[in-house]
Design a protein around this motif. Structure first.
Motif, mmCIF file in Angstrom:
data_model
loop_
_atom_site.group_PDB
_atom_site.id
_atom_site.type_symbol
_atom_site.label_atom_id
_atom_site.label_comp_id
_atom_site.label_asym_id
_atom_site.label_seq_id
_atom_site.Cartn_x
_atom_site.Cartn_y
_atom_site.Cartn_z
ATOM 1 N N UNK A 202 0.838 -1.200 0.000
ATOM 2 C CA UNK A 202 0.000 0.000 0.000
ATOM 3 C C UNK A 202 0.876 1.254 0.000
ATOM 4 N N UNK A 203 1.994 1.176 0.702
ATOM 5 C CA UNK A 203 2.926 2.310 0.736
ATOM 6 C C UNK A 203 3.465 2.613 -0.667
ATOM 7 N N UNK A 204 3.736 1.573 -1.451
ATOM 8 C CA UNK A 204 4.207 1.761 -2.825
ATOM 9 C C UNK A 204 3.126 2.405 -3.678
ATOM 10 N N UNK A 205 1.881 2.000 -3.487
ATOM 11 C CA UNK A 205 0.774 2.616 -4.233
ATOM 12 C C UNK A 205 0.703 4.103 -3.903
ATOM 13 N N UNK A 206 0.834 4.446 -2.643
ATOM 14 C CA UNK A 206 0.795 5.864 -2.252
ATOM 15 C C UNK A 206 1.972 6.638 -2.872
ATOM 16 N N UNK A 207 3.127 6.010 -2.947
ATOM 17 C CA UNK A 207 4.280 6.661 -3.603
ATOM 18 C C UNK A 207 4.004 6.875 -5.090
ATOM 19 N N UNK A 208 3.366 5.888 -5.735
ATOM 20 C CA UNK A 208 3.032 6.010 -7.156
ATOM 21 C C UNK A 208 2.042 7.152 -7.386
ATOM 22 N N UNK A 209 1.121 7.335 -6.456
ATOM 23 C CA UNK A 209 0.168 8.450 -6.545
ATOM 24 C C UNK A 209 0.911 9.765 -6.383
ATOM 25 N N UNK A 210 1.772 9.848 -5.373
ATOM 26 C CA UNK A 210 2.541 11.078 -5.131
ATOM 27 C C UNK A 210 3.437 11.422 -6.318
ATOM 28 N N UNK A 211 3.951 10.394 -7.001
ATOM 29 C CA UNK A 211 4.831 10.617 -8.153
ATOM 30 C C UNK A 211 4.048 10.916 -9.432
ATOM 31 N N UNK A 212 2.725 10.801 -9.371
ATOM 32 C CA UNK A 212 1.908 11.071 -10.549
ATOM 33 C C UNK A 212 1.759 9.881 -11.486
ATOM 34 N N UNK A 213 2.224 8.722 -11.058
ATOM 35 C CA UNK A 213 2.118 7.516 -11.891
ATOM 36 C C UNK A 213 0.698 6.968 -11.908
ATOM 37 N N UNK A 214 -0.026 7.172 -10.824
ATOM 38 C CA UNK A 214 -1.434 6.779 -10.725
ATOM 39 C C UNK A 214 -2.254 8.012 -10.390
ATOM 40 N N UNK A 215 -3.406 8.113 -11.008
ATOM 41 C CA UNK A 215 -4.304 9.231 -10.721
ATOM 42 C C UNK A 215 -5.450 8.732 -9.859
ATOM 43 N N UNK A 216 -5.810 9.548 -8.882
ATOM 44 C CA UNK A 216 -6.902 9.195 -7.986
ATOM 45 C C UNK A 216 -8.047 10.181 -8.164
ATOM 46 N N UNK A 217 -9.212 9.788 -7.661
ATOM 47 C CA UNK A 217 -10.327 10.716 -7.569
ATOM 48 C C UNK A 217 -11.077 10.421 -6.281
ATOM 49 N N UNK A 218 -11.844 11.379 -5.856
ATOM 50 C CA UNK A 218 -12.628 11.245 -4.630
ATOM 51 C C UNK A 218 -14.099 11.107 -5.004
ATOM 52 N N UNK A 219 -14.688 9.941 -4.755
ATOM 53 C CA UNK A 219 -16.079 9.729 -5.156
ATOM 54 C C UNK A 219 -17.084 10.552 -4.337
ATOM 55 N N UNK A 220 -16.690 10.987 -3.150
ATOM 56 C CA UNK A 220 -17.556 11.789 -2.298
ATOM 57 C C UNK A 220 -16.914 13.160 -2.117
ATOM 58 N N UNK A 221 -17.702 14.178 -2.310
ATOM 59 C CA UNK A 221 -17.176 15.540 -2.312
ATOM 60 C C UNK A 221 -16.395 15.883 -1.050
ATOM 61 N N UNK A 222 -16.899 15.500 0.104
ATOM 62 C CA UNK A 222 -16.221 15.882 1.347
ATOM 63 C C UNK A 222 -15.652 14.677 2.097
ATOM 64 N N UNK A 223 -15.450 13.583 1.401
ATOM 65 C CA UNK A 223 -14.937 12.386 2.049
ATOM 66 C C UNK A 223 -13.437 12.223 1.881
ATOM 67 N N UNK A 224 -12.895 11.320 2.670
ATOM 68 C CA UNK A 224 -11.472 11.017 2.569
ATOM 69 C C UNK A 224 -11.209 9.863 1.634
#
Length: 71
Positions: free
Chosen positions: A32-54
């Motif tokens: 999971x830590x590697x996935x978070x690093x990939x997100x921080x590096x821009x390798x994976x893009x995320x989105x938030x399905x709930x406007x005010x959620x985490x």
């Protein structure tokens, strides 16, 4: 009212499929830590399905883009 034709484009359906970060880690066989690093590096893009959620999700399209750049 006219009916909307069904989505037959597989790439359009990719935007509808989304995975949690633990699911992405499992699919990529990394931590999971590697996935978070990939997100921080821009390798994976995320989105938030709930406007005010985490909660964050990674789309199928983002995973396909990752594999396309790796090839």
């Amino acid at each position: 009212m006219p009916k909307t034709p069904p989505m037959t484009d597989p790439l359009a359906n990719d935007m509808l499929r989304a995975y949690s970060l633990p699911d992405v880690a499992e699919r990529l066989d990394v931590s999971l830590k590697t996935v978070r690093r990939m997100i921080d590096a821009g390798e994976l893009k995320i989105f938030r399905p709930h406007r005010n959620g985490r909660t964050v999700r990674v789309s199928e399209r983002s995973l396909r883009d990752l594999f396309a750049h790796a090839a």
